[in-house]
Motif scaffolding. Structure first.
Motif, mmCIF file in Angstrom:
data_model
loop_
_atom_site.group_PDB
_atom_site.id
_atom_site.type_symbol
_atom_site.label_atom_id
_atom_site.label_comp_id
_atom_site.label_asym_id
_atom_site.label_seq_id
_atom_site.Cartn_x
_atom_site.Cartn_y
_atom_site.Cartn_z
ATOM 1 N N ILE A 1 24.101 -16.396 18.091
ATOM 2 C CA ILE A 1 24.435 -16.947 17.137
ATOM 3 C C ILE A 1 23.466 -16.996 15.836
ATOM 4 N N LEU A 2 22.359 -17.191 16.092
ATOM 5 C CA LEU A 2 21.208 -17.262 15.079
ATOM 6 C C LEU A 2 20.986 -15.932 14.749
ATOM 7 N N LEU A 3 20.842 -15.041 15.624
ATOM 8 C CA LEU A 3 20.913 -13.721 15.301
ATOM 9 C C LEU A 3 22.043 -12.972 14.485
ATOM 10 N N ASP A 4 23.077 -13.568 14.554
ATOM 11 C CA ASP A 4 24.165 -13.225 13.754
ATOM 12 C C ASP A 4 24.148 -13.521 12.476
ATOM 13 N N MET A 5 23.513 -15.118 12.405
ATOM 14 C CA MET A 5 23.355 -15.665 10.951
ATOM 15 C C MET A 5 22.387 -14.869 10.338
ATOM 16 N N LEU A 6 21.464 -14.205 11.221
ATOM 17 C CA LEU A 6 20.131 -13.726 10.465
ATOM 18 C C LEU A 6 20.830 -12.458 9.724
ATOM 19 N N SER A 7 21.439 -11.711 10.731
ATOM 20 C CA SER A 7 21.904 -10.595 10.109
ATOM 21 C C SER A 7 22.756 -10.685 9.002
ATOM 22 N N GLU A 8 23.470 -11.508 8.948
ATOM 23 C CA GLU A 8 24.417 -11.686 7.650
ATOM 24 C C GLU A 8 23.929 -12.178 6.581
ATOM 25 N N THR A 9 22.755 -13.038 6.657
ATOM 26 C CA THR A 9 21.922 -13.347 5.600
ATOM 27 C C THR A 9 21.028 -12.248 5.203
ATOM 28 N N THR A 10 20.526 -11.430 5.860
ATOM 29 C CA THR A 10 19.864 -10.477 5.421
ATOM 30 C C THR A 10 20.715 -9.453 4.593
ATOM 31 N N ALA A 11 21.837 -8.920 5.226
ATOM 32 C CA ALA A 11 22.777 -8.123 4.530
ATOM 33 C C ALA A 11 23.024 -8.665 3.268
ATOM 34 N N GLU A 12 23.526 -10.078 3.249
ATOM 35 C CA GLU A 12 23.883 -10.533 1.799
ATOM 36 C C GLU A 12 22.529 -10.406 0.809
ATOM 37 N N SER A 13 21.356 -10.746 1.225
ATOM 38 C CA SER A 13 20.096 -10.561 0.673
ATOM 39 C C SER A 13 20.060 -9.262 0.053
ATOM 40 N N HIS A 14 20.433 -8.051 1.036
ATOM 41 C CA HIS A 14 20.176 -6.538 0.462
ATOM 42 C C HIS A 14 21.305 -6.339 -0.615
ATOM 43 N N LEU A 15 22.491 -6.874 -0.630
ATOM 44 C CA LEU A 15 23.505 -6.698 -1.451
ATOM 45 C C LEU A 15 23.047 -7.476 -2.801
ATOM 46 N N MET A 16 22.512 -8.665 -2.911
ATOM 47 C CA MET A 16 22.092 -9.239 -4.046
ATOM 48 C C MET A 16 21.003 -8.346 -4.595
ATOM 49 N N GLU A 17 20.001 -8.049 -3.995
ATOM 50 C CA GLU A 17 18.955 -7.206 -4.479
ATOM 51 C C GLU A 17 19.406 -5.800 -5.172
ATOM 52 N N LYS A 18 20.515 -5.200 -4.496
ATOM 53 C CA LYS A 18 21.145 -3.931 -5.104
ATOM 54 C C LYS A 18 21.686 -4.397 -6.248
ATOM 55 N N GLU A 19 22.472 -5.649 -6.317
ATOM 56 C CA GLU A 19 23.146 -5.995 -7.726
ATOM 57 C C GLU A 19 22.218 -6.426 -8.807
ATOM 58 N N LEU A 20 21.200 -6.968 -8.440
ATOM 59 C CA LEU A 20 20.054 -7.096 -9.342
ATOM 60 C C LEU A 20 19.542 -5.783 -9.827
ATOM 61 N N GLU A 21 19.462 -4.981 -9.125
ATOM 62 C CA GLU A 21 18.770 -3.697 -9.692
ATOM 63 C C GLU A 21 19.663 -2.899 -10.401
ATOM 64 N N GLU A 22 20.990 -3.066 -10.309
ATOM 65 C CA GLU A 22 22.169 -2.407 -10.826
ATOM 66 C C GLU A 22 22.072 -3.206 -12.313
ATOM 67 N N LEU A 23 21.792 -4.553 -12.101
ATOM 68 C CA LEU A 23 21.988 -5.257 -13.547
ATOM 69 C C LEU A 23 20.912 -4.950 -14.544
ATOM 70 N N LYS A 24 19.715 -4.708 -13.688
ATOM 71 C CA LYS A 24 18.469 -4.542 -14.673
ATOM 72 C C LYS A 24 18.635 -2.912 -15.352
ATOM 73 N N MET A 25 19.247 -2.326 -14.290
ATOM 74 C CA MET A 25 19.453 -0.581 -15.058
ATOM 75 C C MET A 25 20.507 -0.770 -16.090
ATOM 76 N N ARG A 26 21.589 -1.498 -16.007
ATOM 77 C CA ARG A 26 22.438 -1.581 -17.170
ATOM 78 C C ARG A 26 21.817 -2.298 -18.393
ATOM 79 N N SER A 27 20.919 -3.245 -18.156
ATOM 80 C CA SER A 27 20.313 -3.963 -19.281
ATOM 81 C C SER A 27 19.444 -2.930 -19.795
ATOM 82 N N ARG A 28 18.586 -2.297 -19.083
ATOM 83 C CA ARG A 28 17.827 -1.093 -19.911
ATOM 84 C C ARG A 28 18.499 -0.125 -20.512
#
Length: 100
Positions: free
Chosen positions: A70-97
């Motif tokens: 269960i903990l490994l599943d939770m870690l995987s989910e959190t890691t995936a969400e973190s990568h998605l948020m990082e990608k969204e942040l990069e896209e927002l930075k690119m739009r802002s530039r």
């Protein structure tokens, strides 16, 4: 010579292998060492106690494995969400530039 011939001609009767270990008599039957009846005082209760303890430990081990899964599943989910948020942040930075 086969066994019966050896026994007749040579007088060899091996019987069941036995041993005495710390005052406790064991015999070898069906591929396992077995206590001879009455040789272990209190052995039955001790075996039951050990079996119960073994069962408890197996159940605890299974529960811990489940918790790790269960903990490994939770870690995987959190890691995936973190990568998605990082990608969204990069896209927002690119739009802002681009707007500047």
């Amino acid at each position: 010579l086969d066994r019966s011939t050896r026994e007749v001609e040579l007088g060899l009767e091996y019987g069941i292998p036995t041993m005495n270990l710390a005052g406790q008599s064991l015999k070898f039957e069906n591929g396992q060492w077995v206590a001879e009846s009455g040789s272990f005082p209190g052995d039955h209760r001790e075996m039951q106690r050990l079996r119960r303890r073994n069962q408890q430990l197996e159940e605890e081990n299974n529960l811990l494995r489940l918790k790790v899964d269960i903990l490994l599943d939770m870690l995987s989910e959190t890691t995936a969400e973190s990568h998605l948020m990082e990608k969204e942040l990069e896209e927002l930075k690119m739009r802002s530039r681009r707007r500047k």
